[in-house]
Each structure stands twice: as C-alpha cells, then as structure tokens.
Design a protein around this motif. Structure first.
Motif: not given
Length: 449
Positions: A335-348
């Motif tokens: 779940l922490a890994a998913l948050h890192l992926v989401a942060e990268l994908g959202e912020t660019g």
C-alpha cells in the motif's frame, strides 16, 4: 516440537510463535498451535495463509488440521503476505494465521495470529493461553471436525489495495520491482496492475531467499531501464526499500513525509503515529502537512494500538513499516508502494525532487551492543544524562533530547545481553560525538563530563 514447557516458553514470544524448523517447530507443533488457537477464539472459521518458504505450506496444513480437529472450518487462503491475511481477517471478520519465515537458510519460522477484524494476538491478549496449551497435554479431538474451504484471495486483496489509492489519471510510471524470489512476485503484478504502470520484474522466479539478496543491484537496474522508481521487497513482502530515478536510496523518513501528506490531505488535522526512533525530519513533515504527530513505543502492537485509540490517519516505524487507518491500522508495504506510484503519476515530478530535504538529519542507524546486564546499562545511561542538559523520558528504554534537536534512544533488545542504540543530530560531527558518548556510557566506560 517436543511437548514441553521449556519448548513452549522458547517459541511463544510477545508477538507470535517463532522457532527453528524442525528442532523447535515442526508439523506437530503447528498442529497443536492450530488447535490451541481454535480453542482460544471459539470461532467457527479461521483463515490460514503462508509464505513461499519450502516448509511453510506443510506447517500451514498442519496448523489447519489442528483447527479442523477442534470443530472449526479452515479457510485456506494459500500463499500470501501478512497484509493479505490482514485483508482477509478484516474484510471477512474472521481470526487468522500466517505461517512465515525469516530470511536465509535455517532462519526461524513463525506463526502470526490475529483475531477477527485483524486484531493481533500478542502477550496479554491470548499468546499466554497458547503457551499454556502447548506446554500441556495434547488436545482431545472433537466429534464433529471442521471442513477446509479453499479461498485464494490475492486478486481480491490487490483490488482492495487499489481501492485505497486513486491511480486514475496518472501519467505513465515505470517501476522496477525486485521480489527477491519471494511473495511480492505474486502480489506486485496484481496490486500495480494499471494501464499507466509499467512493471519491470526482477527476481520473480523461484530461488534462494538468502538474506540481503533483494535490492542489491536495484539502483543499477533502475538507471539502466530508465525507470521512475525502484522497489525491493523482502521475501515475505513485509517491507519495501525504494530508490529514485537516479538509483539513490529513499529513506523511510522521506516515505513517511510523502505518504503522510497524502493521507492528511484526505483527513486534515488528523493524528499520525510514529515510533520514538523515527527521524525528526519525518515528524516535521507531518507538522508541515497539518498533522498531529504522536510518539509511540517501538513495535507493531504499540503503533496499531495508539492509532486505533487516537483515530490516527497513518502510522510509521523507523524500520520502514507503514500503517494505514483504512487498512485496519495494520502495516502494508504494498500500500505504501502504491502511494509512491500515485504521487509520481499525479505530480509529474521526479522522485528525487519529491523527497529532497526529507532526509536532512544524520543518523547512526541501529547499533546493537552486547552487555552483561541490559537493565543496568539503561540505568547508567539515565543516571549519566540526567546530569546533563538532556531532557529524558522512559517511554521505551531511555530517550534523551537536547536543545539543538539532537537525540538518542537506548532500548533493551528481546535477545538477552543486547541493547539497541539510535542517535540523530543536526550535523555528521555532532551525531558521531553523541553516538560515541552514548556508546561509552552503555559499555560502562563513560568519559568525564
């Protein structure tokens, strides 16, 4: 497992069952643990999962048979990580057990137990009863044995994790995942399944799960593949190390800063629990995001209990475990890994930019020191630093905080004759000086003040 009080005392620790296979924990011991757990909970159904270690399935089957022979049904979840059992126990509201093992040949096996709702069974909440039953006579069989229900849940578990992290609209993210020949080979492709996520698998096949194998070349693989992020999971997928697009390691403090900010955006002003050896940089990031940091003793049960008590949105341990209110206050590396992926994908933005400044205080890392009497060593530390300008507390071991922001913590380890030391300061020289000062006191050769 030899049926004796001495063996039961050795393998039943404060947080679960742990013993070397087959000398301390064998199929007979697993069977009796299953029977004892069924009697403890009185539940009609108990979930059972296991990791990918070669001896784990047989131990899980033996545990399940003990459950069946006490009249309860065994829900066989098959292979899965600890957070998969958390999902199953929490979602279905049933007790559960995970048979898992440490890294490396000959490492101890363990059986983690939880009550319905993914509430851990620890010393004081049931393990003492398990210990007594393991030391006593073999349990009688019931006249109406239970049934095995096959229920592989990895796909449902992965869907649940994705429901907690919004990946819609993210840019393309390339992720190198090193499963270390462990359970993440089964869970990462499911949890990270998304059109915008490109997964580069490393060590996904069967192999030797010796300690330290996962992640040793993660940075090189990330650079070579032009990935945005690298993730290395331990064999049981309990913990995950991350590197940025340059191959540089991301500290747990930086992960806490990013994930806590995301959780606090959903629950402004909520509490965030951290263990008392967490970096001050992470605590400051929580405050900057509008959260209320709460100190906890070290350990899963302490963090989870305080989170539940205070309604905290998120929790973190300096060891790299991350806990989520929406996941029954349990930890989940995936779940922490998913948050890192989401942060990268959202912020660019690049990960190196996102984590910049969140690892600004030099740390000693954990230092283990063998001493004859750990309690006496802690007393020496408390006595010595009480006469300095340190502000001391005894929440967990001895912690000393100084006006310049530097701090130390000394705790007795569960192993006999061992203490664990952590030190952090504003600058490398200050950290090293404080570290050496604490070490000298612990080893009873303190310098003159």
């Amino acid at each position: 497992m030899r049926e004796s009080r001495g063996t039961a005392e050795r393998i039943v620790g404060p947080n679960g069952i742990r013993g070397r296979v087959p000398d301390e924990l064998d199929a007979g011991g697993a069977y009796r643990t299953g029977a004892a757990f069924a009697l403890l909970t009185g539940a009609p159904v108990i979930a059972v999962a296991h990791d990918l270690r070669g001896s784990s399935p047989a131990l899980a089957d033996a545990f399940a048979q003990g459950v069946l022979d006490q009249g309860a049904d065994a829900l066989d979840a098959g292979p899965g990580p600890a957070d998969c059992l958390t999902y199953l126990s929490g979602y279905l509201d049933v007790p559960g057990a995970l048979v898992t093992a440490g890294h490396g040949p000959g490492a101890p096996h363990g059986i983690r137990l939880c009550r319905a709702g993914a509430v851990p069974v620890t010393e004081g909440t049931g393990l003492e009863a398990i210990r007594e039953r393991l030391a006593g006579p073999r349990p009688a069989l019931t006249d109406q044995p239970g049934s095995v229900v096959r229920a592989p849940v990895l796909d449902d578990y992965a869907r649940h994790l994705r429901s907690l992290v919004d990946l819609s609209g993210i840019r393309r993210v390339r992720v190198v995942v090193d499963a270390g020949h462990g359970i993440a080979a089964l869970t990462a492709p499911r949890a990270l399944h998304h059109p915008a996520v490109e997964l580069v698998p490393v060590r996904f096949g069967p192999g030797n799960d010796r300690a330290g194998q996962a992640g040793w070349d993660l940075g090189e693989r990330v650079r070579r593949s032009g990935a945005d992020l690298g993730l290395a999971f331990d064999t049981g997928a309990d913990r995950c190390r991350a590197v940025d697009e340059r191959g540089a390691a991301i500290s747990p403090a930086a992960v806490v800063a990013l994930v806590a900010a995301r959780e606090l955006a959903r629950r402004p002003g909520a509490a965030v629990v951290h263990d008392l050896i967490t970096s001050r940089a992470a605590i400051e990031a929580v405050e900057e995001a509008g959260g209320i940091p709460l100190r906890s003793r070290v350990g899963r049960s302490a963090i989870r209990s305080l989170m539940a008590e205070q309604g905290a949105a998120f929790g973190a341990a300096a060891s790299g475990r991350y806990y989520f209110r929406d996941f029954w206050c349990a930890d989940s590396a995936m779940l922490a890994a998913l948050h890192l992926v989401a942060e990268l994908g959202e912020t660019g933005r690049r990960l190196s930019e996102l984590v910049a400044g969140h690892d600004r205080y030099p740390r000693s890392g954990e230092i283990g020191v063998r001493v004859e009497d750990p309690m006496a060593a802690l007393h020496r530390v408390a006595t010595y630093f009480a006469a300095t300008d340190a502000e001391l507390d005894r929440l967990d071991g001895v912690t000393g905080e100084f006006g310049d922001g530097s701090w130390f913590n000394v705790r007795a380890a569960r192993s006999a004759h061992l203490v664990r030391i952590h030190v952090e300061a504003e600058a490398p020289a200050a950290m090293e000086a404080l570290r050496d000062r604490v070490l000298s006191v612990v080893t009873a050769s303190a310098p003159a003040r």
